[in-house]
Scaffold this motif. Structure first.
Motif, PDB file in Angstrom:
ATOM      1  N   UNK A  38       4.601 -34.110   3.657  1.00 62.36           N
ATOM      2  CA  UNK A  38       4.648 -35.566   3.869  1.00 62.36           C
ATOM      3  C   UNK A  38       3.928 -35.964   5.139  1.00 62.36           C
ATOM      4  N   UNK A  39       3.560 -37.234   5.214  1.00 64.36           N
ATOM      5  CA  UNK A  39       2.772 -37.718   6.358  1.00 64.36           C
ATOM      6  C   UNK A  39       3.527 -37.589   7.667  1.00 64.36           C
ATOM      7  N   UNK A  40       4.840 -37.773   7.622  1.00 63.64           N
ATOM      8  CA  UNK A  40       5.655 -37.619   8.823  1.00 63.64           C
ATOM      9  C   UNK A  40       6.848 -36.722   8.514  1.00 63.64           C
ATOM     10  N   UNK A  41       7.149 -35.846   9.439  1.00 62.27           N
ATOM     11  CA  UNK A  41       8.302 -34.952   9.316  1.00 62.27           C
ATOM     12  C   UNK A  41       9.040 -35.004  10.645  1.00 62.27           C
ATOM     13  N   UNK A  42      10.183 -35.683  10.661  1.00 65.53           N
ATOM     14  CA  UNK A  42      10.957 -35.847  11.884  1.00 65.53           C
ATOM     15  C   UNK A  42      12.361 -35.288  11.703  1.00 65.53           C
ATOM     16  N   UNK A  43      12.962 -34.889  12.821  1.00 65.56           N
ATOM     17  CA  UNK A  43      14.312 -34.330  12.777  1.00 65.56           C
ATOM     18  C   UNK A  43      15.331 -35.367  12.317  1.00 65.56           C
ATOM     19  N   UNK A  44      15.143 -36.610  12.706  1.00 72.54           N
ATOM     20  CA  UNK A  44      16.092 -37.663  12.346  1.00 72.54           C
ATOM     21  C   UNK A  44      16.140 -37.893  10.846  1.00 72.54           C
ATOM     22  N   UNK A  45      15.053 -37.557  10.148  1.00 71.26           N
ATOM     23  CA  UNK A  45      14.975 -37.820   8.706  1.00 71.26           C
ATOM     24  C   UNK A  45      15.183 -36.558   7.872  1.00 71.26           C
ATOM     25  N   UNK A  46      15.535 -35.466   8.491  1.00 75.64           N
ATOM     26  CA  UNK A  46      15.672 -34.215   7.731  1.00 75.64           C
ATOM     27  C   UNK A  46      16.854 -34.285   6.775  1.00 75.64           C
ATOM     28  N   UNK A  47      16.824 -33.470   5.739  1.00 79.44           N
ATOM     29  CA  UNK A  47      17.930 -33.436   4.786  1.00 79.44           C
ATOM     30  C   UNK A  47      19.113 -32.712   5.419  1.00 79.44           C
ATOM     31  N   UNK A  48      20.303 -33.202   5.161  1.00 78.99           N
ATOM     32  CA  UNK A  48      21.515 -32.633   5.733  1.00 78.99           C
ATOM     33  C   UNK A  48      22.189 -31.702   4.735  1.00 78.99           C
ATOM     34  N   UNK A  49      22.937 -30.721   5.212  1.00 73.72           N
ATOM     35  CA  UNK A  49      23.550 -29.757   4.283  1.00 73.72           C
ATOM     36  C   UNK A  49      24.595 -30.371   3.361  1.00 73.72           C
ATOM     37  N   UNK A  99      12.503 -16.376   6.234  1.00 72.04           N
ATOM     38  CA  UNK A  99      11.104 -16.693   6.554  1.00 72.04           C
ATOM     39  C   UNK A  99      10.934 -18.186   6.304  1.00 72.04           C
ATOM     40  N   UNK A 100      10.537 -18.917   7.356  1.00 72.56           N
ATOM     41  CA  UNK A 100      10.423 -20.366   7.288  1.00 72.56           C
ATOM     42  C   UNK A 100       8.959 -20.796   7.293  1.00 72.56           C
ATOM     43  N   UNK A 101       8.633 -21.766   6.451  1.00 67.45           N
ATOM     44  CA  UNK A 101       7.311 -22.383   6.460  1.00 67.45           C
ATOM     45  C   UNK A 101       7.466 -23.806   6.990  1.00 67.45           C
ATOM     46  N   UNK A 102       6.794 -24.109   8.090  1.00 67.07           N
ATOM     47  CA  UNK A 102       6.925 -25.397   8.754  1.00 67.07           C
ATOM     48  C   UNK A 102       5.885 -26.370   8.196  1.00 67.07           C
ATOM     49  N   UNK A 103       6.304 -27.547   7.739  1.00 68.00           N
ATOM     50  CA  UNK A 103       5.312 -28.536   7.292  1.00 68.00           C
ATOM     51  C   UNK A 103       4.314 -28.843   8.397  1.00 68.00           C
ATOM     52  N   UNK A 104       3.067 -28.937   8.048  1.00 64.45           N
ATOM     53  CA  UNK A 104       1.993 -29.163   9.028  1.00 64.45           C
ATOM     54  C   UNK A 104       2.242 -30.405   9.863  1.00 64.45           C
ATOM     55  N   UNK A 105       2.740 -31.462   9.242  1.00 67.47           N
ATOM     56  CA  UNK A 105       2.907 -32.729   9.946  1.00 67.47           C
ATOM     57  C   UNK A 105       4.233 -32.862  10.691  1.00 67.47           C
ATOM     58  N   UNK A 106       4.988 -31.782  10.795  1.00 67.83           N
ATOM     59  CA  UNK A 106       6.209 -31.821  11.595  1.00 67.83           C
ATOM     60  C   UNK A 106       5.850 -32.065  13.053  1.00 67.83           C
ATOM     61  N   UNK A 107       6.549 -33.003  13.689  1.00 66.47           N
ATOM     62  CA  UNK A 107       6.239 -33.275  15.086  1.00 66.47           C
ATOM     63  C   UNK A 107       6.867 -32.214  15.988  1.00 66.47           C
ATOM     64  N   UNK A 108       6.485 -32.244  17.268  1.00 67.97           N
ATOM     65  CA  UNK A 108       6.928 -31.212  18.207  1.00 67.97           C
ATOM     66  C   UNK A 108       8.444 -31.203  18.370  1.00 67.97           C
ATOM     67  N   UNK A 109       9.051 -32.373  18.305  1.00 67.59           N
ATOM     68  CA  UNK A 109      10.509 -32.440  18.419  1.00 67.59           C
ATOM     69  C   UNK A 109      11.167 -31.721  17.251  1.00 67.59           C
TER      70      UNK A 109
END
Length: 488
Positions: free
Chosen positions: A186-197, A226-236
């Motif tokens: 996705x265009x933006x990947x932020x911690x505040x919008x991540x899916x919750x368990x 093994x985790x794959x990080x989305x490219x558009x994930x911000x530094x936070x």
């Protein structure tokens, strides 16, 4: 010019890993005990179109159901229905609204904020019958919440299907590509919008499955994640993700981490984005070279964050750069980027084997299998060239994906793909393939994937559906011969 000393990278050892199937209801995998977590809410009056995220709360439940509307969620089939057994399902919820079941339920019974029904057995896997939950007339002040449908005998707090955990235990590493948003990117990947368990929604293309679930499954299977990080994930996001993994990773285990998936592959929109970024910042005037340099540049920045978080136990972190199996030159370029070798511990490739060049897809089965064996030899020969490059820099060579890559989009292709993958010869091909990697590389091989249907577009799973009898799974039989032994 001195000859580089080739050493085995620290931490290298042969083991087999696996990519689990996605958690979607159509993946033929039985992932979560709550059968509703494998789909999205759809509007049954609007061609079953998915509801937007704006119509849902943080737990994935609908905010409101307009008068006259009915929303639905398709359930994931329990594995038992594929193996000839009927399964009793119990749904529970809180709040006020009309909750029902559509599809092919039997013996339906409604209780107080609950209902039960029997899910009848269905021929595996294409003959599976679908069932879904309907929601309508929901109260605006007392909305339906805590909606859960699972096998009646399963405890309410049981997260994963037991068969999923058992199917993962032979593997030392679990790569969560298809549980992540790395491919959709996705265009933006932020911690505040991540899916919750605790969200009922674990299949959002923009967010994927909760990181906590990835860690929990790896722990339950006693495997390294093994985790794959989305490219558009911000530094936070990257920092908070690294801290979550650091704090929850069990002692004695390692976390593999990789930025994006197949950044060089122009079949994914991401490759075009990375190339544009590389060209825009003047990294190179050649498009592909700019792509590789931009990928290397951002990998360094990402791994710097993870290295800082894991500074107290660096041996628990494996930093991975992805490369292309059939083109060793790509690995050469990545490793030549200033600072990249110091930022990673391993290079990962996907040495898929497919038909030998020029072979006819419609040839008789024995000829296609012979062609596949020649194709296997070809791709491994390329992998050994990459091995020399990686070993020369003192790094590990591992696979992020591996296995056969047979596709056939011509008429009758689906049946031919099934023939090849269901053939007893496929077990021998996989045994020889894994054995060759073990003997030559002696490091991690991660297969793709655990479960999935077989057809013209491929047969990626080492089994076709959850619960499939072992004698029907030649690829899984071969994998188990190299996997970790079952617990007594």
């Amino acid at each position: 010019m001195p000859v580089p000393i080739r050493v085995r990278a620290k931490g290298a050892r042969f083991e087999l890993g696996i990519n689990p199937a996605s958690a979607h209801y159509y993946s033929n995998e039985y992932t979560f005990m709550n059968l509703l977590t494998g789909s999205r809410w759809v509007d049954t009056g609007d061609k079953w179109q998915e509801l937007p995220d704006s119509a849902l709360d943080r737990q994935g439940m609908v905010l409101q159901v307009p008068a006259g509307k009915s929303y639905a969620r398709i359930m994931t089939p329990p594995s038992a229905v594929f193996t000839g057994r009927s399964v009793t399902i119990r749904c529970t919820w809180t709040g006020t609204g009309d909750v029902g079941v559509g599809g092919h339920p039997k013996n339906f019974f409604r209780g107080n904020h609950s209902l039960t029904f029997d899910w009848p057995a269905a021929p595996p896997p294409e003959g599976n019958s679908r069932n879904w939950v309907n929601l309508s007339n929901m109260s605006a002040t007392d909305p339906v919440r805590d909606l859960d449908c699972r096998e009646k005998s399963a405890p309410r707090d049981q997260v994963f299907a037991p068969q999923l955990i058992e199917s993962m235990k032979p593997f030392g590493v679990i790569r969560f590509l298809d549980w992540s948003a790395a491919n959709p990117n996705p265009e933006t990947v932020t911690w505040a919008d991540r899916v919750l368990p605790d969200s009922i929604d674990q299949t959002s293309r923009s967010r994927g499955v909760a990181l906590e679930h990835m860690l929990a499954l790896a722990k339950a299977a006693d495997a390294d994640p093994w985790f794959t990080i989305p490219w558009n994930a911000d530094a936070d996001y990257v920092t908070r993700m690294a801290k979550l993994v650091h704090d929850r990773l069990p002692a004695g285990h390692r976390a593999y981490v990789e930025l994006a998936n197949e950044p060089w592959n122009y079949a994914f929109p991401l490759a075009h984005q990375i190339q544009k970024e590389g060209l825009a910042t003047g990294l190179d005037s050649n498009g592909f070279q700019a792509l590789l340099k931009r990928y290397s540049q951002k990998t360094i920045a990402t791994m710097r964050i993870w290295s800082t978080v894991f500074a107290d136990r660096p041996a628990a972190l494996v930093r991975v750069a992805g490369s292309q199996a059939v083109n060793p030159w790509v690995t050469e370029q990545i490793l030549a980027y200033p600072g990249l070798p110091d930022a990673i511990d391993a290079v990962a490739i996907a040495p898929y084997f497919l038909y030998d060049k020029g072979e006819a897809l419609t040839a008789p089965l024995p000829e296609r299998l012979a062609s596949l064996r020649r194709g296997q030899a070809n791709v491994l020969a390329q992998a050994w060239k990459t091995l020399d490059l990686v070993r020369g820099r003192g790094k590990r060579l591992i696979t992020y994906e591996a296995g056969q890559h047979v596709t056939d989009f011509t008429p009758g292709g689906g049946e031919r793909v099934q023939q090849v993958n269901r053939s007893p010869e496929m077990e021998r091909l996989y045994r020889d393939y894994i054995a060759a990697w073990k003997a030559k590389v002696g490091d991690l091989m991660v297969l793709y994937s655990a479960t999935g249907p077989a057809g013209g577009g491929g047969a990626w799973g080492i089994r076709e559906y959850a619960g499939q009898p072992l004698d029907q799974t030649p690829k899984r039989r071969a994998a188990l011969a190299f996997g970790r032994p079952a617990a007594p």
